[in-house]
Design a protein around this motif. Structure first.
Motif, PDB file in Angstrom:
ATOM      1  N   VAL A  82       0.872  -1.178   0.000  1.00  0.00           N
ATOM      2  CA  VAL A  82       0.000   0.000   0.000  1.00  0.00           C
ATOM      3  C   VAL A  82       0.908   1.225   0.000  1.00  0.00           C
ATOM      4  O   VAL A  82       1.764   1.367   0.871  1.00  0.00           O
ATOM      5  N   LEU A  83       0.724   2.078  -1.020  1.00  0.00           N
ATOM      6  CA  LEU A  83       1.587   3.252  -1.160  1.00  0.00           C
ATOM      7  C   LEU A  83       0.746   4.519  -1.215  1.00  0.00           C
ATOM      8  O   LEU A  83      -0.174   4.620  -2.027  1.00  0.00           O
ATOM      9  N   GLY A  84       1.039   5.468  -0.355  1.00  0.00           N
ATOM     10  CA  GLY A  84       0.383   6.772  -0.381  1.00  0.00           C
ATOM     11  C   GLY A  84       1.345   7.808  -0.927  1.00  0.00           C
ATOM     12  O   GLY A  84       2.455   7.955  -0.419  1.00  0.00           O
ATOM     13  N   ILE A  85       0.915   8.482  -2.001  1.00  0.00           N
ATOM     14  CA  ILE A  85       1.757   9.493  -2.649  1.00  0.00           C
ATOM     15  C   ILE A  85       1.148  10.865  -2.398  1.00  0.00           C
ATOM     16  O   ILE A  85      -0.012  11.093  -2.735  1.00  0.00           O
ATOM     17  N   CYS A  86       1.915  11.779  -1.839  1.00  0.00           N
ATOM     18  CA  CYS A  86       1.492  13.166  -1.643  1.00  0.00           C
ATOM     19  C   CYS A  86       0.192  13.241  -0.843  1.00  0.00           C
ATOM     20  O   CYS A  86       0.190  12.935   0.337  1.00  0.00           O
ATOM     21  N   ASN A  87      -0.931  13.603  -1.444  1.00  0.00           N
ATOM     22  CA  ASN A  87      -2.181  13.625  -0.688  1.00  0.00           C
ATOM     23  C   ASN A  87      -2.472  12.235  -0.112  1.00  0.00           C
ATOM     24  O   ASN A  87      -3.025  12.112   0.986  1.00  0.00           O
ATOM     25  N   GLY A  88      -2.072  11.193  -0.829  1.00  0.00           N
ATOM     26  CA  GLY A  88      -2.232   9.823  -0.321  1.00  0.00           C
ATOM     27  C   GLY A  88      -1.407   9.589   0.931  1.00  0.00           C
ATOM     28  O   GLY A  88      -1.835   8.879   1.856  1.00  0.00           O
ATOM     29  N   ALA A  89      -0.221  10.188   0.979  1.00  0.00           N
ATOM     30  CA  ALA A  89       0.633  10.082   2.166  1.00  0.00           C
ATOM     31  C   ALA A  89      -0.014  10.816   3.341  1.00  0.00           C
ATOM     32  O   ALA A  89      -0.013  10.341   4.479  1.00  0.00           O
ATOM     33  N   GLN A  90      -0.593  11.974   3.025  1.00  0.00           N
ATOM     34  CA  GLN A  90      -1.282  12.745   4.065  1.00  0.00           C
ATOM     35  C   GLN A  90      -2.469  11.952   4.613  1.00  0.00           C
ATOM     36  O   GLN A  90      -2.734  11.945   5.822  1.00  0.00           O
ATOM     37  N   ILE A  91      -3.176  11.242   3.732  1.00  0.00           N
ATOM     38  CA  ILE A  91      -4.316  10.430   4.152  1.00  0.00           C
ATOM     39  C   ILE A  91      -3.841   9.291   5.072  1.00  0.00           C
ATOM     40  O   ILE A  91      -4.457   9.014   6.105  1.00  0.00           O
ATOM     41  N   LEU A  92      -2.727   8.651   4.706  1.00  0.00           N
ATOM     42  CA  LEU A  92      -2.212   7.546   5.536  1.00  0.00           C
ATOM     43  C   LEU A  92      -1.806   8.043   6.922  1.00  0.00           C
ATOM     44  O   LEU A  92      -2.045   7.363   7.927  1.00  0.00           O
ATOM     45  N   CYS A  93      -1.210   9.224   6.994  1.00  0.00           N
ATOM     46  CA  CYS A  93      -0.843   9.786   8.303  1.00  0.00           C
ATOM     47  C   CYS A  93      -2.096  10.150   9.096  1.00  0.00           C
ATOM     48  O   CYS A  93      -2.203   9.836  10.280  1.00  0.00           O
ATOM     49  N   GLU A  94      -3.036  10.804   8.424  1.00  0.00           N
ATOM     50  CA  GLU A  94      -4.260  11.231   9.111  1.00  0.00           C
ATOM     51  C   GLU A  94      -5.058  10.036   9.636  1.00  0.00           C
ATOM     52  O   GLU A  94      -5.770  10.150  10.620  1.00  0.00           O
ATOM     53  N   SER A  95      -4.948   8.896   8.954  1.00  0.00           N
ATOM     54  CA  SER A  95      -5.709   7.720   9.371  1.00  0.00           C
ATOM     55  C   SER A  95      -4.973   6.945  10.457  1.00  0.00           C
ATOM     56  O   SER A  95      -5.509   5.992  11.011  1.00  0.00           O
ATOM     57  N   ILE A  97      -2.463   5.047   9.982  1.00  0.00           N
ATOM     58  CA  ILE A  97      -1.883   3.806   9.444  1.00  0.00           C
ATOM     59  C   ILE A  97      -0.355   3.900   9.480  1.00  0.00           C
ATOM     60  O   ILE A  97       0.331   2.911   9.716  1.00  0.00           O
ATOM     61  N   VAL A  98       0.179   5.085   9.233  1.00  0.00           N
ATOM     62  CA  VAL A  98       1.599   5.334   9.498  1.00  0.00           C
ATOM     63  C   VAL A  98       1.674   6.512  10.470  1.00  0.00           C
ATOM     64  O   VAL A  98       0.720   7.279  10.593  1.00  0.00           O
ATOM     65  N   GLN A  99       2.808   6.621  11.155  1.00  0.00           N
ATOM     66  CA  GLN A  99       2.891   7.648  12.200  1.00  0.00           C
ATOM     67  C   GLN A  99       3.251   9.029  11.638  1.00  0.00           C
ATOM     68  O   GLN A  99       3.848   9.148  10.570  1.00  0.00           O
ATOM     69  N   GLY A 100       2.888  10.050  12.392  1.00  0.00           N
ATOM     70  CA  GLY A 100       3.303  11.400  12.063  1.00  0.00           C
ATOM     71  C   GLY A 100       2.204  12.233  11.434  1.00  0.00           C
ATOM     72  O   GLY A 100       1.056  11.788  11.318  1.00  0.00           O
ATOM     73  N   ALA A 101       2.575  13.459  11.049  1.00  0.00           N
ATOM     74  CA  ALA A 101       1.624  14.395  10.445  1.00  0.00           C
ATOM     75  C   ALA A 101       2.366  15.272   9.458  1.00  0.00           C
ATOM     76  O   ALA A 101       3.585  15.407   9.529  1.00  0.00           O
ATOM     77  N   TYR A 102       1.608  15.850   8.526  1.00  0.00           N
ATOM     78  CA  TYR A 102       2.182  16.793   7.576  1.00  0.00           C
ATOM     79  C   TYR A 102       1.684  18.198   7.895  1.00  0.00           C
ATOM     80  O   TYR A 102       0.476  18.428   7.929  1.00  0.00           O
ATOM     81  N   ALA A 103       2.617  19.113   8.120  1.00  0.00           N
ATOM     82  CA  ALA A 103       2.297  20.504   8.422  1.00  0.00           C
ATOM     83  C   ALA A 103       2.626  21.344   7.182  1.00  0.00           C
ATOM     84  O   ALA A 103       3.303  20.863   6.271  1.00  0.00           O
ATOM     85  N   PRO A 104       2.136  22.600   7.152  1.00  0.00           N
ATOM     86  CA  PRO A 104       2.445  23.447   5.992  1.00  0.00           C
ATOM     87  C   PRO A 104       3.958  23.596   5.785  1.00  0.00           C
ATOM     88  O   PRO A 104       4.718  23.646   6.746  1.00  0.00           O
ATOM     89  N   ASN A 105       4.351  23.679   4.510  1.00  0.00           N
ATOM     90  CA  ASN A 105       5.765  23.870   4.164  1.00  0.00           C
ATOM     91  C   ASN A 105       6.349  25.053   4.931  1.00  0.00           C
ATOM     92  O   ASN A 105       5.655  26.038   5.182  1.00  0.00           O
ATOM     93  N   GLU A 106       7.627  24.942   5.228  1.00  0.00           N
ATOM     94  CA  GLU A 106       8.308  26.027   5.924  1.00  0.00           C
ATOM     95  C   GLU A 106       8.177  27.338   5.147  1.00  0.00           C
ATOM     96  O   GLU A 106       8.091  28.415   5.727  1.00  0.00           O
ATOM     97  N   SER A 107       8.109  27.262   3.820  1.00  0.00           N
ATOM     98  CA  SER A 107       8.004  28.454   2.973  1.00  0.00           C
ATOM     99  C   SER A 107       6.609  29.049   2.982  1.00  0.00           C
ATOM    100  O   SER A 107       6.404  30.148   2.481  1.00  0.00           O
ATOM    101  N   ALA A 108       5.637  28.304   3.537  1.00  0.00           N
ATOM    102  CA  ALA A 108       4.221  28.686   3.513  1.00  0.00           C
ATOM    103  C   ALA A 108       3.682  28.789   2.085  1.00  0.00           C
ATOM    104  O   ALA A 108       2.681  29.438   1.842  1.00  0.00           O
ATOM    105  N   PRO A 149       7.263  13.682  12.668  1.00  0.00           N
ATOM    106  CA  PRO A 149       6.993  12.342  13.187  1.00  0.00           C
ATOM    107  C   PRO A 149       6.447  12.383  14.616  1.00  0.00           C
ATOM    108  O   PRO A 149       6.640  13.369  15.325  1.00  0.00           O
ATOM    109  N   ASP A 150       5.749  11.328  15.013  1.00  0.00           N
ATOM    110  CA  ASP A 150       5.360  11.188  16.420  1.00  0.00           C
ATOM    111  C   ASP A 150       6.570  10.756  17.232  1.00  0.00           C
ATOM    112  O   ASP A 150       6.756  11.176  18.353  1.00  0.00           O
ATOM    113  N   ASP A 151       7.359   9.854  16.661  1.00  0.00           N
ATOM    114  CA  ASP A 151       8.468   9.247  17.384  1.00  0.00           C
ATOM    115  C   ASP A 151       9.606   8.996  16.401  1.00  0.00           C
ATOM    116  O   ASP A 151       9.683   7.936  15.778  1.00  0.00           O
ATOM    117  N   LEU A 152      10.458  10.003  16.265  1.00  0.00           N
ATOM    118  CA  LEU A 152      11.556   9.920  15.304  1.00  0.00           C
ATOM    119  C   LEU A 152      12.501   8.768  15.623  1.00  0.00           C
ATOM    120  O   LEU A 152      12.950   8.042  14.722  1.00  0.00           O
TER     121      LEU A 152
END
Lengths: 230, 80
Positions: A82-95, A97-108, A149-152
């Motif tokens: 199962v591979l999450g790409i970009c928005n798919g990766a964000q979905i996997l984190c939000e669910s 299924i994998v740990q961590g979260a995606y925050a806005p880019n440092e550049s905003a 990450p939740d736990d680097l």
């Protein structure tokens, strides 16, 4: 092997992923998120990029809580890739299924640019075509890609960092980190190693004429998983 | 009885807030002297509950289930 490329309202890289699989003769089809049986019957799942549910609340937050994600979870538990790409990766984190979260880019800002990635582990379906330390070129296109990450320590200790953003020489410098991700992390795998979340788009690096075909190596892992379904 | 829960979601201390940084810079460019600036998202949710305490508990459940992401967010709930 048939890969279900799961499409939500607002997914927009679904057909690109199917086309990229076509280049390496892996059978894949776009499956609408309400067609849960088709997802369950597939041998593997890709959650493609896009802006599911308009990125409302947080990118991926709504899609992560749709019923079809239970089918995706079952695939992960059964050992299917199962591979999450970009928005798919964000979905996997939000669910979760994998740990961590995606925050806005440092550049905003929304950033769409080529990036170099270093392959950090080959013990996953998505990197078995590579050698550890290989530097590959795959582009990013996101506004919320700063991985937190939740736990680097757990990720590093378990060898679950898939890719790091690096410069052309393979060094994980601050300048090579496009979005401020912790520890230059560009992709990770879950505890069972058969599920991965990555912000760069392998399907956009699937032809030399696009600047790189390194992404095909990521997708090729699905081909080798013919009998992985439990 | 119908209650209104005001949920406020903020980035945790230590999580970079590039939007706040950009807004702060703009305010400073306009001549304002800023010590600190944070962004927050506010959600106003109306729903029925037995009493104020159960309304608060339910609003907190909403935060845990969807409105906040515990990896990067803190939240507060005010019930009225």
């Amino acid at each position: 092997m048939t890969v279900a490329v799961l499409s939500f309202g607002g997914s927009n890289c679904d057909r690109d992923v199917v086309k990229a699989f076509g280049h390496i003769d892996v059978s894949a089809e776009v499956v609408w998120y309400k067609d849960e049986d088709d997802v369950a019957d597939a041998d593997a799942v890709v959650l493609p990029g896009g802006f599911s549910y308009g990125d409302y609340l947080r990118a991926g937050a709504m899609a992560a809580r749709t019923p079809v994600m239970e089918r995706v979870r079952e695939h992960v538990e059964n050992g299917a890739p199962v591979l999450g790409i970009c928005n798919g990766a964000q979905i996997l984190c939000e669910s979760g299924i994998v740990q961590g979260a995606y925050a806005p880019n440092e550049s905003a800002k929304f950033q769409c640019e080529p990036t170099y990635l270093r392959v950090e582990t080959t013990d996953t379906p998505f990197t078995r075509e590579f050698e550890e330390g290989d530097v590959i070129e795959i582009p990013i296109a996101h506004a919320e890609g700063r991985y937190v990450p939740d736990d680097l320590d757990a990720l590093v200790d378990d060898d679950r960092v898939l890719f790091r953003y690096v410069n052309e020489d393979g060094d994980a410098t601050d300048a090579a980190n496009p979005n401020g991700s912790v520890d230059n992390i560009a992709g990770i795998v879950g505890e069972t190693r058969n599920v991965a979340a990555m912000m760069p788009h392998p399907e956009r690096a699937s032809r030399e004429i696009l600047g790189s075909d390194d992404g095909l190596g990521v997708l090729a892992g699905f081909d080798a998983c013919e009998d992985s379904k439990a | 009885m119908t209650y209104e829960a005001v949920v406020r979601v903020t980035l945790k201390e230590g999580v970079l807030d590039p939007e706040a940084k950009t807004i702060r810079k703009s305010l400073e460019r306009l001549g304002f002297d800023i010590d600190d600036l944070h962004t927050a998202d506010e959600y106003v949710v109306e729903f029925d509950a037995e009493n104020k305490e159960t309304a608060r508990e339910e609003a907190e459940e909403m935060c845990e289930a969807l409105l906040a992401n515990p990896t990067i967010h803190d939240y507060t709930v005010e019930v009225r």
